[in-house]
Design an enzyme around this catalytic site. Structure first.
Site, PDB file in Angstrom:
ATOM      1  N   GLU A  63      -0.311 -16.040 -10.565  1.00  0.00           N
ATOM      2  CA  GLU A  63       0.213 -15.388 -11.496  1.00  0.00           C
ATOM      3  C   GLU A  63       1.909 -15.477 -11.013  1.00  0.00           C
ATOM      4  O   GLU A  63       2.417 -14.839 -11.283  1.00  0.00           O
ATOM      5  CB  GLU A  63       0.229 -13.833 -10.427  1.00  0.00           C
ATOM      6  CG  GLU A  63      -1.475 -13.440 -11.437  1.00  0.00           C
ATOM      7  CD  GLU A  63      -1.697 -12.862 -12.217  1.00  0.00           C
ATOM      8  OE1 GLU A  63      -0.691 -11.699 -12.585  1.00  0.00           O
ATOM      9  OE2 GLU A  63      -2.979 -13.057 -12.608  1.00  0.00           O
ATOM     10  N   SER A  81       2.781  -4.180   4.260  1.00  0.00           N
ATOM     11  CA  SER A  81       4.464  -3.287   4.007  1.00  0.00           C
ATOM     12  C   SER A  81       5.225  -4.742   3.832  1.00  0.00           C
ATOM     13  O   SER A  81       5.579  -5.094   4.115  1.00  0.00           O
ATOM     14  CB  SER A  81       4.705  -2.500   4.941  1.00  0.00           C
ATOM     15  OG  SER A  81       3.559  -2.799   6.471  1.00  0.00           O
ATOM     16  N   ARG A  99      -3.500   4.650   4.442  1.00  0.00           N
ATOM     17  CA  ARG A  99      -4.775   4.056   4.545  1.00  0.00           C
ATOM     18  C   ARG A  99      -5.358   4.471   3.173  1.00  0.00           C
ATOM     19  O   ARG A  99      -6.477   3.554   2.543  1.00  0.00           O
ATOM     20  CB  ARG A  99      -5.006   4.911   5.515  1.00  0.00           C
ATOM     21  CG  ARG A  99      -4.120   4.596   7.125  1.00  0.00           C
ATOM     22  CD  ARG A  99      -4.161   5.317   7.895  1.00  0.00           C
ATOM     23  NE  ARG A  99      -6.023   4.537   8.287  1.00  0.00           N
ATOM     24  CZ  ARG A  99      -6.106   4.886   9.587  1.00  0.00           C
ATOM     25  NH1 ARG A  99      -5.105   5.764  10.423  1.00  0.00           N
ATOM     26  NH2 ARG A  99      -7.413   4.996   9.734  1.00  0.00           N
ATOM     27  N   TYR A 140       0.627  -1.584   0.109  1.00  0.00           N
ATOM     28  CA  TYR A 140       0.281   0.016   0.163  1.00  0.00           C
ATOM     29  C   TYR A 140       0.630   0.759  -0.191  1.00  0.00           C
ATOM     30  O   TYR A 140       0.851   2.223  -0.276  1.00  0.00           O
ATOM     31  CB  TYR A 140      -1.133  -0.021   1.654  1.00  0.00           C
ATOM     32  CG  TYR A 140      -2.345  -0.983   1.385  1.00  0.00           C
ATOM     33  CD1 TYR A 140      -3.251  -0.584   0.120  1.00  0.00           C
ATOM     34  CD2 TYR A 140      -1.787  -2.161   1.771  1.00  0.00           C
ATOM     35  CE1 TYR A 140      -4.311  -1.675   0.015  1.00  0.00           C
ATOM     36  CE2 TYR A 140      -3.349  -3.749   1.777  1.00  0.00           C
ATOM     37  CZ  TYR A 140      -4.138  -2.939   0.700  1.00  0.00           C
ATOM     38  OH  TYR A 140      -4.898  -3.204   0.381  1.00  0.00           O
ATOM     39  N   ASN A 167     -12.784   0.174  -4.940  1.00  0.00           N
ATOM     40  CA  ASN A 167     -13.254  -0.283  -6.274  1.00  0.00           C
ATOM     41  C   ASN A 167     -13.974  -0.508  -7.243  1.00  0.00           C
ATOM     42  O   ASN A 167     -15.139  -1.353  -6.939  1.00  0.00           O
ATOM     43  CB  ASN A 167     -12.304  -1.983  -6.236  1.00  0.00           C
ATOM     44  CG  ASN A 167     -11.819  -2.607  -6.736  1.00  0.00           C
ATOM     45  OD1 ASN A 167     -11.827  -2.090  -8.128  1.00  0.00           O
ATOM     46  ND2 ASN A 167     -10.865  -3.802  -6.447  1.00  0.00           N
ATOM     47  N   CYS A 196      -6.536  -5.545  -7.381  1.00  0.00           N
ATOM     48  CA  CYS A 196      -5.794  -4.797  -5.937  1.00  0.00           C
ATOM     49  C   CYS A 196      -5.578  -5.999  -5.461  1.00  0.00           C
ATOM     50  O   CYS A 196      -4.885  -6.040  -4.568  1.00  0.00           O
ATOM     51  CB  CYS A 196      -7.670  -4.800  -5.268  1.00  0.00           C
ATOM     52  SG  CYS A 196      -9.033  -5.275  -5.731  1.00  0.00           S
ATOM     53  N   HIS A 197      -6.003  -7.496  -6.228  1.00  0.00           N
ATOM     54  CA  HIS A 197      -5.413  -8.496  -4.956  1.00  0.00           C
ATOM     55  C   HIS A 197      -3.710  -8.539  -5.130  1.00  0.00           C
ATOM     56  O   HIS A 197      -2.723  -9.494  -4.569  1.00  0.00           O
ATOM     57  CB  HIS A 197      -6.025  -9.832  -5.810  1.00  0.00           C
ATOM     58  CG  HIS A 197      -5.303  -9.878  -6.906  1.00  0.00           C
ATOM     59  ND1 HIS A 197      -6.546 -10.106  -8.160  1.00  0.00           N
ATOM     60  CD2 HIS A 197      -3.981 -10.121  -7.524  1.00  0.00           C
ATOM     61  CE1 HIS A 197      -6.000 -10.340  -9.085  1.00  0.00           C
ATOM     62  NE2 HIS A 197      -4.443 -10.155  -9.187  1.00  0.00           N
TER      63      HIS A 197
END
Length: 104
Positions: A85, A62, A39, A25, A48, A56-57
């Site tokens: 992936e 972190s 955030r 993020y 989304n 977003c997957h």
DNA sequence: CGTCTGACACTTA
DNA sequence: TTAAGTGCCAGAC
């Protein structure tokens, strides 16, 4: 729409993540122009509007751990998506950022 | 209009 | 090293 809303910026960055790679993020927020709004990135993805165009997957914490509040169906689903992936997992809920971290 | 929360990240103890 | 607290941006009430 040249206003380039912050959310739009986030979606653009997330869609820029290459296959087999994952970004945090903070990484996305930084590329989006908001190094402190990590955030906000999560919230932007939560909205989304296009869960298909916006992978977003590929966006994780972190630490590389997946979000438990995922919107596709659960972190379990996200793990399979990343796994499909070519993303490596060091734990059932953590991605190997050491090798799959998106190197912009 | 003012206040609080929320898919996080970073610093200090 | 692990744990806890704080700070950021925007939207919702």
């Amino acid at each position: 729409m040249e206003k380039t809303s912050a959310a739009e910026r986030v979606y653009e960055v997330v869609r820029a993540i290459p296959k087999g790679k994952v970004a945090t993020y903070g990484q996305v927020a930084r590329l989006a122009g908001m190094p402190r709004a990590a955030r906000y990135v999560g919230q932007a993805l939560h909205h989304n509007p296009t869960p298909i165009e916006t992978p977003c997957h590929r966006v994780v914490f972190s630490d590389g751990c997946l979000a438990e509040h995922f919107g596709f169906g659960g972190a379990s689903v996200q793990r399979q998506l990343l796994e499909a992936e070519d993303v490596v997992f060091v734990d059932p809920m953590h991605v190997d950022l050491a090798s799959c971290r998106w190197d912009a």
